[in-house]
Design a protein around this motif. Sequence first.
Motif, PDB file in Angstrom:
ATOM      1  N   ARG A  66       0.833  -1.141   0.095  1.00 26.20           N
ATOM      2  CA  ARG A  66       0.124   0.088  -0.086  1.00 26.20           C
ATOM      3  C   ARG A  66       1.005   1.367   0.074  1.00 26.20           C
ATOM      4  O   ARG A  66       0.730   2.212  -0.700  1.00 26.20           O
ATOM      5  CB  ARG A  66      -0.969   0.043   1.277  1.00 26.20           C
ATOM      6  N   ARG A  67       2.180   0.878   0.592  1.00 23.09           N
ATOM      7  CA  ARG A  67       2.721   2.166   0.780  1.00 23.09           C
ATOM      8  C   ARG A  67       3.577   2.593  -0.505  1.00 23.09           C
ATOM      9  O   ARG A  67       3.811   3.493  -1.076  1.00 23.09           O
ATOM     10  CB  ARG A  67       3.750   2.262   2.036  1.00 23.09           C
ATOM     11  N   LEU A  68       4.218   1.316  -1.103  1.00 27.34           N
ATOM     12  CA  LEU A  68       4.780   1.460  -2.257  1.00 27.34           C
ATOM     13  C   LEU A  68       3.842   1.855  -3.689  1.00 27.34           C
ATOM     14  O   LEU A  68       4.130   2.732  -4.185  1.00 27.34           O
ATOM     15  CB  LEU A  68       5.441   0.102  -2.834  1.00 27.34           C
ATOM     16  N   LEU A  72       4.493   4.658  -6.317  1.00 28.33           N
ATOM     17  CA  LEU A  72       4.580   4.168  -7.392  1.00 28.33           C
ATOM     18  C   LEU A  72       3.585   4.921  -8.528  1.00 28.33           C
ATOM     19  O   LEU A  72       3.763   5.257  -9.612  1.00 28.33           O
ATOM     20  CB  LEU A  72       4.548   2.687  -7.773  1.00 28.33           C
ATOM     21  N   GLU A  73       2.369   4.841  -8.112  1.00 23.27           N
ATOM     22  CA  GLU A  73       1.202   5.302  -8.863  1.00 23.27           C
ATOM     23  C   GLU A  73       1.271   7.017  -9.388  1.00 23.27           C
ATOM     24  O   GLU A  73       0.958   7.165 -10.505  1.00 23.27           O
ATOM     25  CB  GLU A  73      -0.271   5.188  -8.213  1.00 23.27           C
ATOM     26  N   GLY A  77       2.160   5.801 -12.669  1.00 23.13           N
ATOM     27  CA  GLY A  77       0.839   4.946 -12.792  1.00 23.13           C
ATOM     28  C   GLY A  77       0.711   3.616 -12.719  1.00 23.13           C
ATOM     29  O   GLY A  77      -0.267   2.887 -12.907  1.00 23.13           O
ATOM     30  N   TRP A  78       1.786   2.951 -12.365  1.00 22.47           N
ATOM     31  CA  TRP A  78       1.923   1.478 -12.009  1.00 22.47           C
ATOM     32  C   TRP A  78       1.243   1.232 -10.847  1.00 22.47           C
ATOM     33  O   TRP A  78       1.671   1.958  -9.821  1.00 22.47           O
ATOM     34  CB  TRP A  78       3.379   0.935 -12.274  1.00 22.47           C
ATOM     35  N   ARG A  79       0.921  -0.005 -10.567  1.00 29.93           N
ATOM     36  CA  ARG A  79       0.463  -0.425  -9.095  1.00 29.93           C
ATOM     37  C   ARG A  79       0.984  -1.897  -8.944  1.00 29.93           C
ATOM     38  O   ARG A  79       1.025  -2.625 -10.043  1.00 29.93           O
ATOM     39  CB  ARG A  79      -1.393  -0.241  -9.084  1.00 29.93           C
ATOM     40  N   ILE A  80       1.309  -2.372  -7.783  1.00 33.67           N
ATOM     41  CA  ILE A  80       1.501  -3.711  -7.365  1.00 33.67           C
ATOM     42  C   ILE A  80       0.234  -4.301  -7.087  1.00 33.67           C
ATOM     43  O   ILE A  80      -0.475  -3.682  -6.299  1.00 33.67           O
ATOM     44  CB  ILE A  80       2.814  -3.694  -6.245  1.00 33.67           C
ATOM     45  N   LEU A 132      10.114   0.415 -12.704  1.00 28.07           N
ATOM     46  CA  LEU A 132       8.486   0.827 -12.953  1.00 28.07           C
ATOM     47  C   LEU A 132       8.497   2.151 -12.618  1.00 28.07           C
ATOM     48  O   LEU A 132       7.570   2.897 -13.118  1.00 28.07           O
ATOM     49  CB  LEU A 132       7.589  -0.048 -12.432  1.00 28.07           C
ATOM     50  N   MET A 133       9.490   2.674 -11.647  1.00 29.33           N
ATOM     51  CA  MET A 133       9.372   4.245 -11.599  1.00 29.33           C
ATOM     52  C   MET A 133      10.027   5.145 -12.736  1.00 29.33           C
ATOM     53  O   MET A 133      10.034   6.406 -12.606  1.00 29.33           O
ATOM     54  CB  MET A 133      10.483   4.356 -10.320  1.00 29.33           C
ATOM     55  N   ASN A 134      10.848   4.366 -13.386  1.00 29.36           N
ATOM     56  CA  ASN A 134      11.165   5.004 -14.754  1.00 29.36           C
ATOM     57  C   ASN A 134      10.400   5.148 -16.060  1.00 29.36           C
ATOM     58  O   ASN A 134       9.930   4.037 -16.357  1.00 29.36           O
ATOM     59  CB  ASN A 134      12.603   4.218 -15.243  1.00 29.36           C
ATOM     60  N   PRO A 135       9.947   6.345 -16.330  1.00 29.40           N
ATOM     61  CA  PRO A 135       8.766   6.264 -17.319  1.00 29.40           C
ATOM     62  C   PRO A 135       9.083   5.738 -18.642  1.00 29.40           C
ATOM     63  O   PRO A 135       7.978   5.095 -19.138  1.00 29.40           O
ATOM     64  CB  PRO A 135       8.690   8.041 -17.599  1.00 29.40           C
ATOM     65  N   VAL A 136      10.380   5.721 -19.040  1.00 32.80           N
ATOM     66  CA  VAL A 136      10.438   4.883 -20.369  1.00 32.80           C
ATOM     67  C   VAL A 136      10.279   3.463 -20.453  1.00 32.80           C
ATOM     68  O   VAL A 136       9.784   2.719 -20.974  1.00 32.80           O
ATOM     69  CB  VAL A 136      12.011   5.139 -20.854  1.00 32.80           C
TER      70      VAL A 136
END
Length: 287
Positions: A66-68, A72-73, A77-80, A132-136
Amino acid sequence: MGQVECRAGEDFTIEQDWAAYSEAEHAVWRHLFERQQRLLVGRACREYREGLAGLGVAASGIPDFRRLNDILERATGWRIVAVPGLVPDAVFFGHLANRRFPSTCFIRRPDQLDYLEEPDIFHDIVGHVPLLMNPVFADYMQAYGVGGLKAQSLGHLERLARLYWYTVEFGLIATAEGLRIYGSGILSSAGESVYCLDDPRPQRLGFDLRRIMRTRYRIDRFQETYFVIASFEQLFEATRPDFTPIYREVAALPDLEPGQVLDSDRQFPPPAALGQKNGPQQSSAQV
Ligand code: HBI
Ligand code: FE
């Protein structure tokens, strides 16, 4: 019905239940995390280190998804989403195509610190999620998910899985300071983090989409071949075209074995001979 089906919905997601982790499980995480952070100095690529720092993933213990996800979102815009283990290919691709990374939430046992057959939370969160924090790279992973659903319908899943294997899991990137690691399977492996850059035995070849789609891989040993990208933009551009004609072209050519070298390959030189007296710490990766 297998145990997984009755516990997870049709997308195989479950709750992480962060409060349920034992002190012993947090201790395994701490050991793995501290060891990897020491080993990856001078070896992990900049984009990975920035992503890991941005996520705030730390040695303190197993992180709460939940914290990550809050971080990340906002970033890409990614979610685990938590899953019990490997999920069917179509489910896996469906999640990636919707910017959901399916992460396991169990951690390996203390007697599995050096090798694990399938992904655990350490591999997924420390190996995959920081990039996944890197946009490309985040765009590449979503494009891979969309491509996976299509590859499955075309019957070429095996060739696309090779692309995933030799980039997302075991990819290297060329930098001004030398080769660096971005593949998750390496970033979460103590032994392969050193071997992939320091050992003269494996081939290190320039990224070539068709070449990768022809190259088999073994899941139970260190790679005999690594593919090197020049940038994440190069990797993302390679996934832009429609793969249908490429699959047809590659299917007409024989598969290649790991370790095999073609005259057309761009070979990176093996690491400088390790200083005999000093052993591995004299690797080419030392900045
Ligand atoms: N499931 N949870 C999970 N994690 C993976 O990395 C994964 C998966 N299912 C299928 C899969 N990977 C690969 O076979 C795909 O690349 C095809
Ligand atoms: Fe993985």
